[in-house]
Write an enzyme that holds these catalytic residues in place. Structure first.
Site, PDB file in Angstrom:
ATOM      1  N   ASP A  83      36.264  70.582  49.284  1.00  0.00           N
ATOM      2  CA  ASP A  83      37.483  71.389  49.139  1.00  0.00           C
ATOM      3  C   ASP A  83      37.353  72.508  48.107  1.00  0.00           C
ATOM      4  O   ASP A  83      36.511  72.469  47.213  1.00  0.00           O
ATOM      5  CB  ASP A  83      38.691  70.489  48.795  1.00  0.00           C
ATOM      6  CG  ASP A  83      38.450  69.615  47.562  1.00  0.00           C
ATOM      7  OD1 ASP A  83      37.294  69.217  47.309  1.00  0.00           O
ATOM      8  OD2 ASP A  83      39.418  69.332  46.842  1.00  0.00           O
ATOM      9  N   GLU A 141      38.930  66.516  46.765  1.00  0.00           N
ATOM     10  CA  GLU A 141      38.578  65.947  45.455  1.00  0.00           C
ATOM     11  C   GLU A 141      39.485  66.509  44.370  1.00  0.00           C
ATOM     12  O   GLU A 141      39.747  65.846  43.364  1.00  0.00           O
ATOM     13  CB  GLU A 141      37.106  66.248  45.132  1.00  0.00           C
ATOM     14  CG  GLU A 141      36.574  65.526  43.896  1.00  0.00           C
ATOM     15  CD  GLU A 141      36.999  66.168  42.572  1.00  0.00           C
ATOM     16  OE1 GLU A 141      37.299  65.429  41.626  1.00  0.00           O
ATOM     17  OE2 GLU A 141      37.054  67.409  42.495  1.00  0.00           O
TER      18      GLU A 141
END
Ligand code: NI
Length: 399
Positions: A83, A141
């Site tokens: 991400d 995350e």
């Protein structure tokens, strides 16, 4: 060991691919929990590479790839996060983000590219590979509750004997590698305080309850928790990151909202800080006659490396990169949801130096001009591949 090092050396041929993959991802970042195109793109690459299995939609936008070696042995997992962050990319590079306000400012693009490199390597070296490699491409995350929990619930760790992960790290120079036993990253919790007073005229404060004055008292008192109540030999951070109140110079604010982050390693210290923050909220409320509510949100637990796996790190990393390159890490007050994997299976989280002034990789993580020395991807890929091979060879020879 010699064979393992030799094999990891072969990863170099995938460096052009890793670079191209990383730059593609860098140009097309997606925010946490929204990595739809990213995960579809990763799955396409994994299929091209010829993985034995590619599972998509694991715990949301997660992807799991499986490569089975010709020789029987344990299942070893390797993880990358995928991400990006809500930051405007301000770099002047050809691969700068094409998405306004979204940027890979933490290096997760490079983690993904490095793990794709490991996938290509393992697929090419299948005949000599012992056991299974399970490659976890994990979403989200950066935002709690994180993507790791969902992947674990969806079976990503089923049958896994050990897990390894890396973070490229620009505060460390390119060429250096660091990790160590025990806690290496902190627990990160958040709190949200709302102080509700009574609005009124700025010239007649005695008829109002000033939420801003109460908020200021809250900030001051909260800062004494670490300095005056936590044992100086224990690590803790209380940072207040936002405060919002008021609308005009002559109006006493009715509401003041504050939020902050708490970083600790020890459960007892975490509990103490939480309890003291609540006490501060109560005391401030009573002192000012305001209502002061506080909400606590548990974040990621600490990242705790297994002792034996940290030893393996030192052995493998010294073999790969030489004694001078390998450091014992000072624990970081940042958090990581890799912690959840390590609560279930032994493993090691490792930091790969990616800082280099010569290529502009001088900015901290989460900075609008963040960049890495891309050669660190090869370091990361070699380290991950060799850690897994070393574990598998040891497990296979002992049974
Ligand atoms: Ni990160």
């Amino acid at each position: 060991m010699r064979k393992i090092l030799e094999s990891a050396g072969k990863l170099e041929r995938f460096m052009p691919d890793m670079t191209a993959w990383r730059r593609h991802l860098h140009m097309h970042p997606e925010l946490s929990f929204r990595e739809e195109r990213t995960s579809a793109w990763i799955a396409e690459r994994l299929r091209e590479i010829g993985c034995d299995e590619v599972r998509t939609g694991v715990g949301g936008h997660g992807v799991v790839a499986v490569i089975r070696g010709a020789k029987s042995g344990p299942v070893v997992a390797l993880r990358a996060d995928i991400d990006a962050l809500p930051i405007q990319d301000e770099k002047e590079v050809p691969y700068r983000s094409t998405v306004p306000g979204v940027m890979h400012a933490c290096g997760h693009d490079a983690h993904t590219a490095a793990l794709l490199g490991v996938a290509a390597h393992c697929a090419a070296e299948r005949d000599g590979l012992i056991g299974e490699r399970r490659l976890l491409f994990q979403p989200a995350e950066e935002v709690t509750p994180g993507g790791a929990i969902g992947m674990i619930e969806d079976g990503a760790l089923d049958g896994v004997s050990a897990i390894y992960g890396v973070h490229l790290w620009t505060p460390l120079p390119y060429g250096a590698i660091a990790s160590g036993p025990g806690p290496v990253m902190a627990t990160e919790d958040e709190f949200f305080a709302e102080i509700r007073g009574r609005g009124g005229h700025g010239g007649m404060p005695h008829e109002a309850i000033d939420a801003i004055a109460a908020g200021a008292a809250f900030v001051q008192a909260a800062q004494t928790i670490v300095s005056r109540m936590v044992d100086p030999l224990d690590a803790a951070v209380v940072s207040i990151g936002s405060i919002q109140a008021g609308s005009a110079p002559n109006i006493i604010a009715e509401v003041c909202r504050l939020s902050g982050t708490v970083r600790t390693f020890e459960p007892a210290v975490r509990a103490l800080v939480q309890e003291r923050l609540r006490a501060v909220a109560d005391a401030v409320g009573r002192q000012f006659g305001a209502e002061c509510a506080i909400e606590w949100r548990d974040g990621y637990p600490p990242v705790v490396n297994d002792e034996r796996e940290a030893e393996r790190f030192f052995e493998v990393a010294r073999g790969l990169f030489g004694d001078g390159a390998v450091r014992r890490i000072r624990p970081l007050m940042a958090g990581e949801d890799f912690a959840y994997y390590l609560k279930r299976v032994p493993g090691c989280f490792m930091f790969v130096g990616a800082g280099n002034a010569e290529c502009g990789a001088v900015w901290p993580h989460h900075h609008p001009r963040f960049d890495i020395d891309e050669r660190a991807m090869l370091t990361a890929a070699r380290l991950l591949a060799a850690m897994a091979d070393h574990y598998a060879a040891e497990a296979a020879s002992s049974c």
